[in-house]
Design a protein around this motif. Sequence first.
Motif, PDB file in Angstrom:
ATOM      1  N   MET A  91       0.852  -1.192   0.000  1.00  0.00           N
ATOM      2  CA  MET A  91       0.000   0.000   0.000  1.00  0.00           C
ATOM      3  C   MET A  91       0.886   1.240   0.000  1.00  0.00           C
ATOM      4  O   MET A  91       1.749   1.388   0.866  1.00  0.00           O
ATOM      5  CB  MET A  91      -0.888  -0.063   1.248  1.00  0.00           C
ATOM      6  N   ARG A  92       0.657   2.107  -0.967  1.00  0.00           N
ATOM      7  CA  ARG A  92       1.426   3.353  -1.029  1.00  0.00           C
ATOM      8  C   ARG A  92       1.030   4.269   0.123  1.00  0.00           C
ATOM      9  O   ARG A  92      -0.125   4.342   0.490  1.00  0.00           O
ATOM     10  CB  ARG A  92       1.159   4.065  -2.359  1.00  0.00           C
ATOM     11  N   ARG A  93       2.005   4.973   0.662  1.00  0.00           N
ATOM     12  CA  ARG A  93       1.726   5.902   1.753  1.00  0.00           C
ATOM     13  C   ARG A  93       1.396   7.272   1.163  1.00  0.00           C
ATOM     14  O   ARG A  93       2.011   7.704   0.204  1.00  0.00           O
ATOM     15  CB  ARG A  93       2.955   5.996   2.659  1.00  0.00           C
ATOM     16  N   GLY A  94       0.413   7.947   1.726  1.00  0.00           N
ATOM     17  CA  GLY A  94       0.051   9.292   1.300  1.00  0.00           C
ATOM     18  C   GLY A  94      -1.445   9.495   1.255  1.00  0.00           C
ATOM     19  O   GLY A  94      -2.213   8.539   1.124  1.00  0.00           O
ATOM     20  N   ARG A  95      -1.831  10.747   1.391  1.00  0.00           N
ATOM     21  CA  ARG A  95      -3.263  11.095   1.353  1.00  0.00           C
ATOM     22  C   ARG A  95      -3.796  10.995  -0.068  1.00  0.00           C
ATOM     23  O   ARG A  95      -3.116  11.328  -1.019  1.00  0.00           O
ATOM     24  CB  ARG A  95      -3.475  12.532   1.828  1.00  0.00           C
ATOM     25  N   ARG A  96      -5.031  10.567  -0.163  1.00  0.00           N
ATOM     26  CA  ARG A  96      -5.753  10.575  -1.425  1.00  0.00           C
ATOM     27  C   ARG A  96      -6.982  11.454  -1.250  1.00  0.00           C
ATOM     28  O   ARG A  96      -7.526  11.561  -0.163  1.00  0.00           O
ATOM     29  CB  ARG A  96      -6.213   9.168  -1.817  1.00  0.00           C
ATOM     30  N   ILE A  97      -7.420  12.047  -2.338  1.00  0.00           N
ATOM     31  CA  ILE A  97      -8.647  12.846  -2.365  1.00  0.00           C
ATOM     32  C   ILE A  97      -9.625  12.100  -3.265  1.00  0.00           C
ATOM     33  O   ILE A  97      -9.256  11.616  -4.335  1.00  0.00           O
ATOM     34  CB  ILE A  97      -8.377  14.269  -2.925  1.00  0.00           C
ATOM     35  N   SER A  98     -10.874  12.037  -2.827  1.00  0.00           N
ATOM     36  CA  SER A  98     -11.915  11.398  -3.612  1.00  0.00           C
ATOM     37  C   SER A  98     -12.953  12.438  -3.998  1.00  0.00           C
ATOM     38  O   SER A  98     -13.260  13.341  -3.216  1.00  0.00           O
ATOM     39  CB  SER A  98     -12.567  10.298  -2.773  1.00  0.00           C
ATOM     40  N   VAL A  99     -13.495  12.285  -5.210  1.00  0.00           N
ATOM     41  CA  VAL A  99     -14.458  13.250  -5.729  1.00  0.00           C
ATOM     42  C   VAL A  99     -15.686  12.500  -6.259  1.00  0.00           C
ATOM     43  O   VAL A  99     -15.558  11.563  -7.046  1.00  0.00           O
ATOM     44  CB  VAL A  99     -13.817  14.084  -6.869  1.00  0.00           C
ATOM     45  N   ASP A 100     -16.874  12.929  -5.798  1.00  0.00           N
ATOM     46  CA  ASP A 100     -18.141  12.407  -6.310  1.00  0.00           C
ATOM     47  C   ASP A 100     -18.796  13.546  -7.089  1.00  0.00           C
ATOM     48  O   ASP A 100     -19.335  14.481  -6.499  1.00  0.00           O
ATOM     49  CB  ASP A 100     -19.043  11.944  -5.164  1.00  0.00           C
ATOM     50  N   VAL A 101     -18.719  13.470  -8.409  1.00  0.00           N
ATOM     51  CA  VAL A 101     -19.192  14.555  -9.274  1.00  0.00           C
ATOM     52  C   VAL A 101     -20.697  14.424  -9.508  1.00  0.00           C
ATOM     53  O   VAL A 101     -21.173  13.380  -9.942  1.00  0.00           O
ATOM     54  CB  VAL A 101     -18.458  14.538 -10.639  1.00  0.00           C
ATOM     55  N   GLY A 102     -21.421  15.499  -9.198  1.00  0.00           N
ATOM     56  CA  GLY A 102     -22.852  15.556  -9.458  1.00  0.00           C
ATOM     57  C   GLY A 102     -23.172  16.782 -10.286  1.00  0.00           C
ATOM     58  O   GLY A 102     -22.312  17.636 -10.505  1.00  0.00           O
ATOM     59  N   ALA A 134     -11.904   2.356  -2.959  1.00  0.00           N
ATOM     60  CA  ALA A 134     -10.639   2.424  -3.708  1.00  0.00           C
ATOM     61  C   ALA A 134      -9.462   2.002  -2.831  1.00  0.00           C
ATOM     62  O   ALA A 134      -8.560   1.284  -3.288  1.00  0.00           O
ATOM     63  CB  ALA A 134     -10.424   3.838  -4.243  1.00  0.00           C
ATOM     64  N   LEU A 135      -9.468   2.434  -1.573  1.00  0.00           N
ATOM     65  CA  LEU A 135      -8.394   2.057  -0.650  1.00  0.00           C
ATOM     66  C   LEU A 135      -8.380   0.548  -0.419  1.00  0.00           C
ATOM     67  O   LEU A 135      -7.320  -0.086  -0.413  1.00  0.00           O
ATOM     68  CB  LEU A 135      -8.554   2.786   0.688  1.00  0.00           C
ATOM     69  N   GLU A 136      -9.555  -0.020  -0.256  1.00  0.00           N
ATOM     70  CA  GLU A 136      -9.660  -1.468  -0.041  1.00  0.00           C
ATOM     71  C   GLU A 136      -9.176  -2.235  -1.267  1.00  0.00           C
ATOM     72  O   GLU A 136      -8.480  -3.237  -1.150  1.00  0.00           O
ATOM     73  CB  GLU A 136     -11.103  -1.846   0.298  1.00  0.00           C
ATOM     74  N   THR A 137      -9.546  -1.739  -2.453  1.00  0.00           N
ATOM     75  CA  THR A 137      -9.099  -2.371  -3.698  1.00  0.00           C
ATOM     76  C   THR A 137      -7.576  -2.378  -3.781  1.00  0.00           C
ATOM     77  O   THR A 137      -6.962  -3.390  -4.119  1.00  0.00           O
ATOM     78  CB  THR A 137      -9.690  -1.634  -4.924  1.00  0.00           C
ATOM     79  N   GLU A 138      -6.952  -1.245  -3.449  1.00  0.00           N
ATOM     80  CA  GLU A 138      -5.486  -1.177  -3.492  1.00  0.00           C
ATOM     81  C   GLU A 138      -4.855  -2.083  -2.439  1.00  0.00           C
ATOM     82  O   GLU A 138      -3.857  -2.741  -2.688  1.00  0.00           O
ATOM     83  CB  GLU A 138      -4.994   0.264  -3.307  1.00  0.00           C
ATOM     84  N   ARG A 139      -5.460  -2.107  -1.264  1.00  0.00           N
ATOM     85  CA  ARG A 139      -4.922  -2.943  -0.184  1.00  0.00           C
ATOM     86  C   ARG A 139      -4.935  -4.417  -0.588  1.00  0.00           C
ATOM     87  O   ARG A 139      -3.988  -5.153  -0.337  1.00  0.00           O
ATOM     88  CB  ARG A 139      -5.753  -2.730   1.084  1.00  0.00           C
ATOM     89  N   VAL A 140      -6.013  -4.861  -1.247  1.00  0.00           N
ATOM     90  CA  VAL A 140      -6.159  -6.257  -1.631  1.00  0.00           C
ATOM     91  C   VAL A 140      -5.285  -6.607  -2.836  1.00  0.00           C
ATOM     92  O   VAL A 140      -4.619  -7.637  -2.861  1.00  0.00           O
ATOM     93  CB  VAL A 140      -7.645  -6.585  -1.933  1.00  0.00           C
ATOM     94  N   SER A 141      -5.281  -5.722  -3.852  1.00  0.00           N
ATOM     95  CA  SER A 141      -4.581  -6.032  -5.107  1.00  0.00           C
ATOM     96  C   SER A 141      -3.116  -5.607  -5.121  1.00  0.00           C
ATOM     97  O   SER A 141      -2.321  -6.151  -5.882  1.00  0.00           O
ATOM     98  CB  SER A 141      -5.289  -5.354  -6.284  1.00  0.00           C
ATOM     99  N   GLY A 142      -2.788  -4.578  -4.324  1.00  0.00           N
ATOM    100  CA  GLY A 142      -1.428  -4.037  -4.358  1.00  0.00           C
ATOM    101  C   GLY A 142      -1.212  -3.058  -5.492  1.00  0.00           C
ATOM    102  O   GLY A 142      -0.112  -2.550  -5.673  1.00  0.00           O
ATOM    103  N   ASN A 143      -2.253  -2.788  -6.269  1.00  0.00           N
ATOM    104  CA  ASN A 143      -2.161  -1.869  -7.402  1.00  0.00           C
ATOM    105  C   ASN A 143      -3.081  -0.676  -7.189  1.00  0.00           C
ATOM    106  O   ASN A 143      -4.105  -0.799  -6.517  1.00  0.00           O
ATOM    107  CB  ASN A 143      -2.584  -2.580  -8.694  1.00  0.00           C
TER     108      ASN A 143
END
Length: 151
Positions: A1-12, A133-142
Amino acid sequence: MRRGRRISVDVGDARIGVASCDPDGLLATPVETVPAGGKARARIAAIVAEYEAIEVVVGLPRSLSGKEGPAAAKVRTFAGGLAALVAPVPVRLVDERMSTVTATHGLRASGVKSKKGRSVIDQAAAVVILQSALETERVSGNPPGESVEPS
């Protein structure tokens, strides 16, 4: 898992929910709701800079069958413009199916009324998108989803 903050956007169409996570990528939390329109990308770019994000995750609306419609085309255009503003920070599109429904159910379960909830539902959806998205990266490593080219 890469270290660092991520920003998520839900566009409406009217509002854009924004969420972030801690540097370890464990927990997503709401940031703010940005009014959709001409200044939205600039505000989100400012948030990306303020949080020193390593990545921006944008929810891509798809139908339950996985097909993309007009809303997905709008989000792709929005994400391309955002990618140009935040470069070199990468922007990624991730499947957001059911994120708003999940967020709405969570808010109702916690006692937030639907009228009052409109102001935070987009933030809550962004939290759901980022947590997924975080869970996906944690599981897949990508990194999750697909990379967006700046436009």
